[in-house]
Structures are given as C-alpha cells and as structure tokens.
Design a protein around this motif. Structure first.
Motif, PDB file in Angstrom:
ATOM      1  N   GLY A 182       0.815  -1.211   0.000  1.00  0.00           N
ATOM      2  CA  GLY A 182       0.000   0.000   0.000  1.00  0.00           C
ATOM      3  C   GLY A 182       0.845   1.257   0.000  1.00  0.00           C
ATOM      4  N   PHE A 183       0.314   2.301   0.631  1.00  0.00           N
ATOM      5  CA  PHE A 183       0.962   3.613   0.632  1.00  0.00           C
ATOM      6  C   PHE A 183       1.015   4.154   2.054  1.00  0.00           C
ATOM      7  CE2 PHE A 183      -1.155   3.051  -3.423  1.00  0.00           C
ATOM      8  CZ  PHE A 183      -0.141   3.337  -4.331  1.00  0.00           C
ATOM      9  N   GLU A 184       2.126   4.848   2.351  1.00  0.00           N
ATOM     10  CA  GLU A 184       2.260   5.509   3.632  1.00  0.00           C
ATOM     11  C   GLU A 184       2.624   6.965   3.385  1.00  0.00           C
ATOM     12  OE1 GLU A 184       5.128   3.452   5.948  1.00  0.00           O
ATOM     13  OE2 GLU A 184       3.800   1.755   6.409  1.00  0.00           O
ATOM     14  N   GLY A 229      -1.561   5.719   6.523  1.00  0.00           N
ATOM     15  CA  GLY A 229      -1.237   4.610   5.642  1.00  0.00           C
ATOM     16  C   GLY A 229      -2.490   3.900   5.190  1.00  0.00           C
ATOM     17  N   VAL A 230      -2.486   3.371   3.984  1.00  0.00           N
ATOM     18  CA  VAL A 230      -3.618   2.608   3.464  1.00  0.00           C
ATOM     19  C   VAL A 230      -3.087   1.570   2.485  1.00  0.00           C
ATOM     20  CG1 VAL A 230      -4.021   4.252   1.573  1.00  0.00           C
ATOM     21  CG2 VAL A 230      -5.875   2.762   2.337  1.00  0.00           C
ATOM     22  N   GLY A 231      -3.684   0.365   2.523  1.00  0.00           N
ATOM     23  CA  GLY A 231      -3.239  -0.679   1.607  1.00  0.00           C
ATOM     24  C   GLY A 231      -3.901  -2.002   1.909  1.00  0.00           C
ATOM     25  N   PRO A 261      -0.638 -14.502   1.270  1.00  0.00           N
ATOM     26  CA  PRO A 261      -0.672 -13.720   0.037  1.00  0.00           C
ATOM     27  C   PRO A 261      -1.936 -13.930  -0.792  1.00  0.00           C
ATOM     28  CG  PRO A 261       1.500 -14.683   0.327  1.00  0.00           C
ATOM     29  CD  PRO A 261       0.630 -15.272   1.388  1.00  0.00           C
ATOM     30  N   GLU A 262      -2.547 -15.129  -0.710  1.00  0.00           N
ATOM     31  CA  GLU A 262      -3.719 -15.348  -1.551  1.00  0.00           C
ATOM     32  C   GLU A 262      -4.937 -14.561  -1.064  1.00  0.00           C
ATOM     33  OE1 GLU A 262      -6.034 -19.139  -0.841  1.00  0.00           O
ATOM     34  OE2 GLU A 262      -4.019 -19.737  -0.160  1.00  0.00           O
ATOM     35  N   PHE A 263      -4.897 -14.062   0.188  1.00  0.00           N
ATOM     36  CA  PHE A 263      -5.999 -13.249   0.707  1.00  0.00           C
ATOM     37  C   PHE A 263      -5.692 -11.743   0.619  1.00  0.00           C
ATOM     38  CE2 PHE A 263      -6.316 -17.084   3.650  1.00  0.00           C
ATOM     39  CZ  PHE A 263      -7.233 -17.721   2.836  1.00  0.00           C
ATOM     40  N   LEU A 264      -4.533 -11.402   0.018  1.00  0.00           N
ATOM     41  CA  LEU A 264      -4.050 -10.016   0.075  1.00  0.00           C
ATOM     42  C   LEU A 264      -4.986  -9.027  -0.612  1.00  0.00           C
ATOM     43  CD1 LEU A 264      -1.651  -8.514   1.269  1.00  0.00           C
ATOM     44  CD2 LEU A 264      -0.490  -8.723  -0.922  1.00  0.00           C
ATOM     45  N   PHE A 265      -5.586  -9.431  -1.713  1.00  0.00           N
ATOM     46  CA  PHE A 265      -6.418  -8.500  -2.483  1.00  0.00           C
ATOM     47  C   PHE A 265      -7.904  -8.829  -2.381  1.00  0.00           C
ATOM     48  CE2 PHE A 265      -2.248  -8.506  -4.593  1.00  0.00           C
ATOM     49  CZ  PHE A 265      -1.939  -7.176  -4.434  1.00  0.00           C
ATOM     50  N   ARG A 266      -8.338  -9.441  -1.292  1.00  0.00           N
ATOM     51  CA  ARG A 266      -9.752  -9.719  -1.088  1.00  0.00           C
ATOM     52  C   ARG A 266     -10.421  -8.503  -0.429  1.00  0.00           C
ATOM     53  NH1 ARG A 266     -10.711 -16.020   0.697  1.00  0.00           N
ATOM     54  NH2 ARG A 266      -9.759 -16.969  -1.156  1.00  0.00           N
ATOM     55  N   SER A 267     -10.733  -7.559  -1.277  1.00  0.00           N
ATOM     56  CA  SER A 267     -11.362  -6.328  -0.795  1.00  0.00           C
ATOM     57  C   SER A 267     -12.820  -6.596  -0.468  1.00  0.00           C
ATOM     58  CB  SER A 267     -11.261  -5.244  -1.876  1.00  0.00           C
ATOM     59  OG  SER A 267     -11.846  -4.057  -1.455  1.00  0.00           O
ATOM     60  N   PRO A 268     -13.406  -5.936   0.564  1.00  0.00           N
ATOM     61  CA  PRO A 268     -12.772  -4.942   1.448  1.00  0.00           C
ATOM     62  C   PRO A 268     -12.148  -5.547   2.686  1.00  0.00           C
ATOM     63  CG  PRO A 268     -15.095  -4.977   1.866  1.00  0.00           C
ATOM     64  CD  PRO A 268     -14.871  -6.019   0.796  1.00  0.00           C
ATOM     65  N   THR A 269     -12.232  -6.884   2.853  1.00  0.00           N
ATOM     66  CA  THR A 269     -11.779  -7.478   4.119  1.00  0.00           C
ATOM     67  C   THR A 269     -10.285  -7.365   4.321  1.00  0.00           C
ATOM     68  OG1 THR A 269     -11.637  -9.618   2.992  1.00  0.00           O
ATOM     69  CG2 THR A 269     -13.694  -9.118   4.166  1.00  0.00           C
ATOM     70  N   SER A 270      -9.488  -7.229   3.236  1.00  0.00           N
ATOM     71  CA  SER A 270      -8.031  -7.139   3.384  1.00  0.00           C
ATOM     72  C   SER A 270      -7.530  -5.698   3.390  1.00  0.00           C
ATOM     73  CB  SER A 270      -7.346  -7.910   2.245  1.00  0.00           C
ATOM     74  OG  SER A 270      -7.704  -7.357   0.987  1.00  0.00           O
TER      75      SER A 270
END
Length: 463
Positions: free
Chosen positions: A133-135, A317-319, A325-334
């Motif tokens: 993400g971003f800080e 920070g947000v990200g 890793p397989e759950f990393l992009f499970r929005s919005p829970t991740s």
C-alpha cells in the motif's frame, strides 16, 4: 497543561532580533562627480579592443574557476528544491513482508492457542504478515521552521548567483589586466630594440673615431657595454612576454599558445559612470552576495528558534494486508488503514537546541560584520582607484613631455659629438636617460590602464 509549560519555556528563548552598530556610507566620493547614476558598463561596451573581447569570450567559456562557480549554483539550487520539498507531504509506496514467532509462554501467545483465522485455518505460533500500500507523512509547519529554512535556501541560491557574477567580473578584469600588460611589454621590447639600433650605430661611430685617433679604447668599451646591456634587457622582456601570454592562456583554460593582440598600445576603454557610494550596494555583486547571506542567516536564526516550540506531525497509511498472500487482495476485508497525529516539544535537556540557536545567532552577527566589511572594502577600492587615476593622468602628461625632450637630446648629443662640442659620455648619458624615461612612461601608461580596469571591477563591472 503540558502545552502551557512548553509555551512558557519557549518564551524564555532569547530574541532573534539582533542589533549591531552600523556605519553610514558617505554621500559621495571627494574626487568624483556623482551626478551620474553609476550604472556599470557591460564589458563589451567598456573594452573596445576586438582582440581583447575575443579573449574574454574564450575565458568566460573555458575558465575553470567560473565553471566551478556555476556548479556551486547548481548545488545551491538542489538545496532549495530540497527545502521546498520539506514543506510538502511525503508519500511512499510500501511492500512489506514479515513473520513473528511467539514463544510458548509469552503474553502474545497466551489466549491465542487454539484460535482460528477468519477462513477457519488454525492460528500458528509463527505468524506471517504481508502489506502492500501507501504511507504518507507530513509535518505541519505551525511555527514557520520549514518556511524559514526554505527562505534561507532561496537566499543562499541567489547569493551563489551573485557569487558567479563576482567571479565573472573578476575574470573579465584579470584578462584585461594581463592583456594590457602584454601590450605594454610589446611596446617596451619595441623601444628597447629601437634604442639598441641607435646604440649600435653610435658604437660604429666611436670605433671609426678610435681608428682615426679621435677616441680612445675606454669610449669604445663604454658603448659596447651599453649595447650588451640593451641586448640583455631585450631577452628579459621577451621572457616576460612569454610568461604573460601563459598567464592569459591559463585564464582562458588552455595550454600555452601565442596570444592574438593589437599591434599598438593605445587607450582602449571609455570613461566610467562613477555614481555615488550608494550605487555600490546594487552594482557590486560581492556586496549583494554578502547581503543575501545575511538574509539567509536571519532565516536560519528564526528556524533555529522554532525548534523550541511544539511540532505537529501527521502520518497515514492505506493498503492491503493479510497473513496469506492469496488473501491479500480480497477487498474490502483485506484493506487496512491508519492515521496518527503527534505533537512533541523538547522539555528536558534542551542544550543541543540552545547550542544550535546560539550558533545561528553568532552566524547572523558574523554575516552582519561581513556585509559591513564588504561595503567598506568596496568604497575604499573605488576611492583609491579614483585618486590613483587622477594622479596617474597628470604624471602621464609630464612623462610624455620629458620623453619627447630626451629623445630629441639623443640627436643633439650625436650632432655635438660629431662637431667636437660634446664628449662621448654625454652621448651615453643622453641614450641612457632616454631609455630610462621611456620605460617609466610605458609603465605609467600601463598603470593608468590597469587603474581603469581596477576601477571597472571596483564599481561592480558588467556581467
């Protein structure tokens, strides 16, 4: 309560408004007309010799001191960019991976044994963590510390530009200085060779008279010694010409080679608009450089004083974050985000900050004295060159009359010697006096030219 303590302590900080005794510039120069504006001439307008102008052009392109000064401007510019950047928030892209292994009997593992993640998988003692993400971070400039640092950097940048102008003015003057010395040496060599021809002619006459019984060996030896002396002087002058050419080549940033120059030594500069002493404050780049450094020191002092007050910083920070890793992009829970604000001020053991503030104040006083010294130096340089030029112009007139009289005396002494109305010693004295006076005339004319060059530099030059 805590903020109140901070403010009370900050009020105890010494003031940054420093008062130093200054001297007022005189209204005019006692030896100059100050009706003109004193605007410095551009060097292309002031120096009229095409050969000299070509040399100055080459020096401005190749001289190493000037090239180094231009790089210092670039360094000051990067400092300014950095100071401006400190006022804006920083945003970083972050990729982070970590793992924590918890001890069996640690507080971190207690209560977690047998727990499961949201997907039903059991929690292990080794817990991985991934973040993408971003800080962002930003310091709120509530006391103007960063703004004053930016202003100080800007003043130093402008000061470096004025420093480059000062280097350019000095370089132009140095090239002209060496060039006019070269022309004077050319004239000196030409006159020595002319006198050598006269001396050799006189030696032949003395030798003929000795053969005819009208002169003795002593007379011949005296004339021979005079010829040898002139030949030696000719060689010394030729060496000085070579060394002067090499000094010019050095200023031009090139290896030794012949210098193209005018064949005659003549006055090649116009008169300068002297103006009043106050014109120096805007015309001399070294004075403006010192003034800008003084401004920078004032901003440094204000920035150092701001360090005593509370500072406010904000981070965010947000990200995406997950233990797998397989759950990393499970929005919005991740999705993970955070925001933190912090206000802090030095409370105990502020000696380092006090020392920095005292250093900034001392530096400011030093800059004040440096500015005053530079102004005084500029006034003295102009004053000295004006009086020197005035006196030299009078001496040149007198030396021209003396030289013309003595040159005429050479022919008179020769004619009197042929008719037996003068001795060979009188011929020798006439030749020696003429050579000595002509050398003095050439030197005085050169000093007049160099004084005009120095006055051009002292008034600020044109860049």
């Amino acid at each position: 309560m805590m903020i109140g303590i901070w403010l009370m302590q900050a009020c105890k900080v010494n003031e940054d408004n420093l008062q130093v005794k200054t001297q007022q510039l005189p209204e005019n120069y006692p030896v100059a007309d100050t009706d003109s504006t004193g605007q410095p001439s551009q060097w292309k307008e002031y120096f009229k010799d095409p050969a000299l102008l070509a040399l100055i052009d080459t020096a401005l392109i190749n001289n190493y001191d000037r090239l180094q000064m231009l790089q210092r401007i670039e360094m000051s510019h990067t400092d300014l960019i950095a100071a401006k950047g400190n006022l804006a928030p920083t945003v970083d892209a972050v990729v982070n991976g970590s793992a924590q292994h918890m001890a069996e009997y640690s507080a971190d593992w207690a209560g977690n044994e047998g727990a499961v993640y949201a997907d039903g998988s059991p929690m292990r003692r080794t817990i991985p963590d991934y973040f993408l993400g971003f800080e962002a971070a930003w310091e709120a400039d509530i006391r103007g510390k960063l703004r004053n640092e930016k202003k100080a950097a800007f003043s130093r940048y402008l000061s470096s530009v004025e420093g480059a102008h000062f280097v350019t003015t000095n370089l132009v003057a140095e090239v002209a200085y060496e060039y006019y010395q070269l022309l004077a040496l050319d004239q000196e060599l030409e006159f020595v060779e002319k006198m050598l021809a006269n001396q050799e002619e006189a030696l032949e006459v003395i030798q003929y008279n000795m053969e005819a019984g009208k002169a003795n060996q002593l007379a011949v030896q005296q004339f021979e010694a005079q010829v040898i002396s002139s030949k030696a002087q000719s060689r010394r002058t030729a060496q000085r010409i070579l060394e002067t050419e090499n000094r010019l080549n050095y200023l031009l940033g090139r290896f030794p080679q012949e210098i193209s120059r005018s064949s005659n030594y003549v006055m090649m500069v116009d008169s300068l608009a002297v103006g009043s002493p106050n014109d120096l404050l805007k015309n001399r780049p070294d004075i403006r450089e010192a003034e800008l450094m003084l401004e920078a020191s004032k901003f440094d002092t204000k920035a150092a004083k701001a360090a005593f007050y509370p500072s406010l910083s904000i981070g965010a920070g947000v990200g995406f974050q997950a233990f797998n890793p397989e759950f990393l992009f499970r929005s919005p829970t991740s999705i993970a985000y955070g925001l933190v604000g912090q206000m802090a001020a030095p409370l105990i053991n502020r000696n380092a900050i006090k020392a920095q503030f005292e250093f900034a104040k001392a530096n400011q006083v030093d800059a004040i004295y440096n500015y005053q010294e530079t102004v005084l130096k500029g006034y003295m340089e102009v004053y000295n060159q004006l009086t020197n030029l005035q006196n030299l112009q009078e001496v040149v007139v007198l030396k021209n009359v003396q030289s013309a009289t003595l040159e005429a005396s050479i022919e008179t002494s020769k004619e009197l010697y042929r008719t037996g109305k003068a001795t060979y010693l009188e011929v020798l004295v006439a030749q020696e006096n003429t050579l000595s006076t002509q050398m003095e005339l050439i030197d005085v004319q050169l000093q007049e030219m160099l004084t005009k060059v120095n006055l051009y530099r002292a008034l600020g030059g044109g860049w």
